[in-house]
Scaffold this motif. Sequence first.
Motif, PDB file in Angstrom:
ATOM      1  N   VAL A  14       0.840  -1.205   0.000  1.00  0.00           N
ATOM      2  CA  VAL A  14       0.000   0.000   0.000  1.00  0.00           C
ATOM      3  C   VAL A  14       0.870   1.248   0.000  1.00  0.00           C
ATOM      4  CG1 VAL A  14      -1.699   1.304   1.335  1.00  0.00           C
ATOM      5  CG2 VAL A  14      -1.924  -1.175   1.110  1.00  0.00           C
ATOM      6  N   ALA A  15       1.919   1.232   0.821  1.00  0.00           N
ATOM      7  CA  ALA A  15       2.788   2.408   0.918  1.00  0.00           C
ATOM      8  C   ALA A  15       3.442   2.715  -0.423  1.00  0.00           C
ATOM      9  CB  ALA A  15       3.853   2.189   1.988  1.00  0.00           C
ATOM     10  N   TYR A  16       3.929   1.703  -1.116  1.00  0.00           N
ATOM     11  CA  TYR A  16       4.579   1.905  -2.411  1.00  0.00           C
ATOM     12  C   TYR A  16       3.584   2.478  -3.424  1.00  0.00           C
ATOM     13  CZ  TYR A  16       7.232   1.098  -6.658  1.00  0.00           C
ATOM     14  OH  TYR A  16       7.890   1.283  -7.845  1.00  0.00           O
ATOM     15  N   GLN A  17       2.395   1.901  -3.442  1.00  0.00           N
ATOM     16  CA  GLN A  17       1.377   2.378  -4.385  1.00  0.00           C
ATOM     17  C   GLN A  17       0.982   3.819  -4.096  1.00  0.00           C
ATOM     18  OE1 GLN A  17      -1.893  -0.382  -4.895  1.00  0.00           O
ATOM     19  NE2 GLN A  17      -0.517  -2.109  -4.576  1.00  0.00           N
ATOM     20  N   ALA A  18       0.847   4.152  -2.816  1.00  0.00           N
ATOM     21  CA  ALA A  18       0.496   5.530  -2.443  1.00  0.00           C
ATOM     22  C   ALA A  18       1.598   6.498  -2.846  1.00  0.00           C
ATOM     23  CB  ALA A  18       0.225   5.614  -0.941  1.00  0.00           C
ATOM     24  N   MET A  19       2.834   6.138  -2.550  1.00  0.00           N
ATOM     25  CA  MET A  19       3.955   7.018  -2.889  1.00  0.00           C
ATOM     26  C   MET A  19       4.105   7.175  -4.401  1.00  0.00           C
ATOM     27  SD  MET A  19       4.962   8.238  -0.123  1.00  0.00           S
ATOM     28  CE  MET A  19       6.372   9.129  -0.724  1.00  0.00           C
ATOM     29  N   SER A  20       3.792   6.146  -5.157  1.00  0.00           N
ATOM     30  CA  SER A  20       3.842   6.247  -6.622  1.00  0.00           C
ATOM     31  C   SER A  20       2.851   7.281  -7.120  1.00  0.00           C
ATOM     32  CB  SER A  20       3.548   4.891  -7.264  1.00  0.00           C
ATOM     33  OG  SER A  20       4.534   3.957  -6.922  1.00  0.00           O
ATOM     34  N   ARG A  21       1.657   7.259  -6.560  1.00  0.00           N
ATOM     35  CA  ARG A  21       0.619   8.212  -6.978  1.00  0.00           C
ATOM     36  C   ARG A  21       0.983   9.640  -6.562  1.00  0.00           C
ATOM     37  NH1 ARG A  21      -4.784   4.546  -6.318  1.00  0.00           N
ATOM     38  NH2 ARG A  21      -3.846   2.780  -7.363  1.00  0.00           N
ATOM     39  N   ILE A  22       1.502   9.776  -5.357  1.00  0.00           N
ATOM     40  CA  ILE A  22       1.925  11.096  -4.886  1.00  0.00           C
ATOM     41  C   ILE A  22       3.067  11.610  -5.756  1.00  0.00           C
ATOM     42  CG2 ILE A  22       2.978  12.336  -2.954  1.00  0.00           C
ATOM     43  CD1 ILE A  22       1.328  10.374  -1.131  1.00  0.00           C
ATOM     44  N   GLY A  23       3.994  10.690  -6.140  1.00  0.00           N
ATOM     45  CA  GLY A  23       5.096  11.071  -7.016  1.00  0.00           C
ATOM     46  C   GLY A  23       4.623  11.617  -8.335  1.00  0.00           C
ATOM     47  N   ILE A  24       3.538  11.051  -8.868  1.00  0.00           N
ATOM     48  CA  ILE A  24       2.963  11.544 -10.130  1.00  0.00           C
ATOM     49  C   ILE A  24       2.480  12.977  -9.945  1.00  0.00           C
ATOM     50  CG2 ILE A  24       1.034  11.276 -11.746  1.00  0.00           C
ATOM     51  CD1 ILE A  24       1.292   8.204 -11.230  1.00  0.00           C
ATOM     52  N   LEU A  25       1.808  13.238  -8.837  1.00  0.00           N
ATOM     53  CA  LEU A  25       1.306  14.597  -8.567  1.00  0.00           C
ATOM     54  C   LEU A  25       2.446  15.604  -8.486  1.00  0.00           C
ATOM     55  CD1 LEU A  25      -1.435  13.692  -5.955  1.00  0.00           C
ATOM     56  CD2 LEU A  25      -1.800  14.447  -8.318  1.00  0.00           C
ATOM     57  N   TYR A  26       3.536  15.221  -7.857  1.00  0.00           N
ATOM     58  CA  TYR A  26       4.687  16.126  -7.753  1.00  0.00           C
ATOM     59  C   TYR A  26       5.378  16.310  -9.108  1.00  0.00           C
ATOM     60  CZ  TYR A  26       4.614  17.171  -2.826  1.00  0.00           C
ATOM     61  OH  TYR A  26       4.271  17.681  -1.594  1.00  0.00           O
ATOM     62  N   LYS A  27       5.379  15.286  -9.939  1.00  0.00           N
ATOM     63  CA  LYS A  27       5.955  15.420 -11.288  1.00  0.00           C
ATOM     64  C   LYS A  27       5.142  16.409 -12.121  1.00  0.00           C
ATOM     65  CE  LYS A  27       8.583  11.260 -11.926  1.00  0.00           C
ATOM     66  NZ  LYS A  27       8.624  10.207 -11.015  1.00  0.00           N
ATOM     67  N   ILE A  28       3.831  16.358 -11.972  1.00  0.00           N
ATOM     68  CA  ILE A  28       2.966  17.314 -12.675  1.00  0.00           C
ATOM     69  C   ILE A  28       3.294  18.727 -12.196  1.00  0.00           C
ATOM     70  CG2 ILE A  28       0.585  18.123 -12.976  1.00  0.00           C
ATOM     71  CD1 ILE A  28      -0.228  15.087 -12.700  1.00  0.00           C
ATOM     72  N   GLU A  29       3.427  18.901 -10.889  1.00  0.00           N
ATOM     73  CA  GLU A  29       3.767  20.220 -10.341  1.00  0.00           C
ATOM     74  C   GLU A  29       5.117  20.707 -10.859  1.00  0.00           C
ATOM     75  OE1 GLU A  29       1.773  22.330  -8.330  1.00  0.00           O
ATOM     76  OE2 GLU A  29       0.405  20.856  -9.187  1.00  0.00           O
ATOM     77  N   GLU A  30       6.058  19.804 -10.989  1.00  0.00           N
ATOM     78  CA  GLU A  30       7.377  20.154 -11.521  1.00  0.00           C
ATOM     79  C   GLU A  30       7.261  20.660 -12.959  1.00  0.00           C
ATOM     80  OE1 GLU A  30      11.249  17.500 -12.330  1.00  0.00           O
ATOM     81  OE2 GLU A  30      10.308  17.140 -10.388  1.00  0.00           O
ATOM     82  N   MET A  31       6.401  20.019 -13.738  1.00  0.00           N
ATOM     83  CA  MET A  31       6.240  20.412 -15.147  1.00  0.00           C
ATOM     84  C   MET A  31       5.549  21.765 -15.295  1.00  0.00           C
ATOM     85  SD  MET A  31       5.291  16.776 -17.041  1.00  0.00           S
ATOM     86  CE  MET A  31       3.580  17.114 -16.828  1.00  0.00           C
ATOM     87  N   ILE A  32       4.713  22.144 -14.338  1.00  0.00           N
ATOM     88  CA  ILE A  32       3.928  23.374 -14.489  1.00  0.00           C
ATOM     89  C   ILE A  32       4.404  24.512 -13.584  1.00  0.00           C
ATOM     90  CG2 ILE A  32       1.880  22.093 -15.230  1.00  0.00           C
ATOM     91  CD1 ILE A  32       0.669  22.605 -12.447  1.00  0.00           C
ATOM     92  N   HIS A  33       5.539  24.358 -12.922  1.00  0.00           N
ATOM     93  CA  HIS A  33       5.939  25.357 -11.930  1.00  0.00           C
ATOM     94  C   HIS A  33       6.192  26.743 -12.517  1.00  0.00           C
ATOM     95  CE1 HIS A  33      10.137  24.631 -13.051  1.00  0.00           C
ATOM     96  NE2 HIS A  33      10.432  25.729 -12.407  1.00  0.00           N
ATOM     97  N   ASP A  34       6.518  26.845 -13.804  1.00  0.00           N
ATOM     98  CA  ASP A  34       6.767  28.151 -14.426  1.00  0.00           C
ATOM     99  C   ASP A  34       5.523  28.770 -15.069  1.00  0.00           C
ATOM    100  OD1 ASP A  34       9.438  28.352 -13.749  1.00  0.00           O
ATOM    101  OD2 ASP A  34      10.132  27.358 -15.572  1.00  0.00           O
TER     102      ASP A  34
END
Length: 115
Positions: A14-34
Motif C-alpha cells: 500500500v505504501a509503495y502504491q500511495a507514494m507512486s501516486r503522490i510522485g505523479i502529482l509532484y511530477k505534474i507540479e514540476e512540469m507546471i511550476h513556471d
Amino acid sequence: MKKDFTKEQLKETVAYQAMSRIGILYKIEEMIHDKTPEEKYAERQKQSRPVLDAMFEWLHTMEDSVDRSSLIGDAILYTLNQEVYLRRYLEDGHLSIDNNSAERALKDFAVGRRN
C-alpha cells in the motif's frame, strides 16, 4: 524482525502504491511550476485531478478493511480525514501542493532564535 521484500512484493504494498501516486502529482507540479496561476489551474484540472480522484477512491476502498491500529491504517485514515485540505490546491493556481516553502522560511527564523 525486518522482512526483506522482492521488488515485485514491494510494488504490491500500500505504501509503495500511495507514494507512486503522490510522485505523479509532484511530477505534474514540476512540469507546471513556471506557468501562470490560470495555466496551473487548467493543467491541474486536466492532469492532477484524475490522479487525486483515483487515489482517494482507492483509499476509500481500504477504509473499512484496514487495521486502524497499524501504521498504514493510521496513515490511510489520516489522509482520508484531510481529503478536503489535500484537494484545495487543485482549486487555485496560486496555491502550492505543499507548504514546504513556508516551512523553509520559518526554519531560518527558528534556527536564528535557537542561536
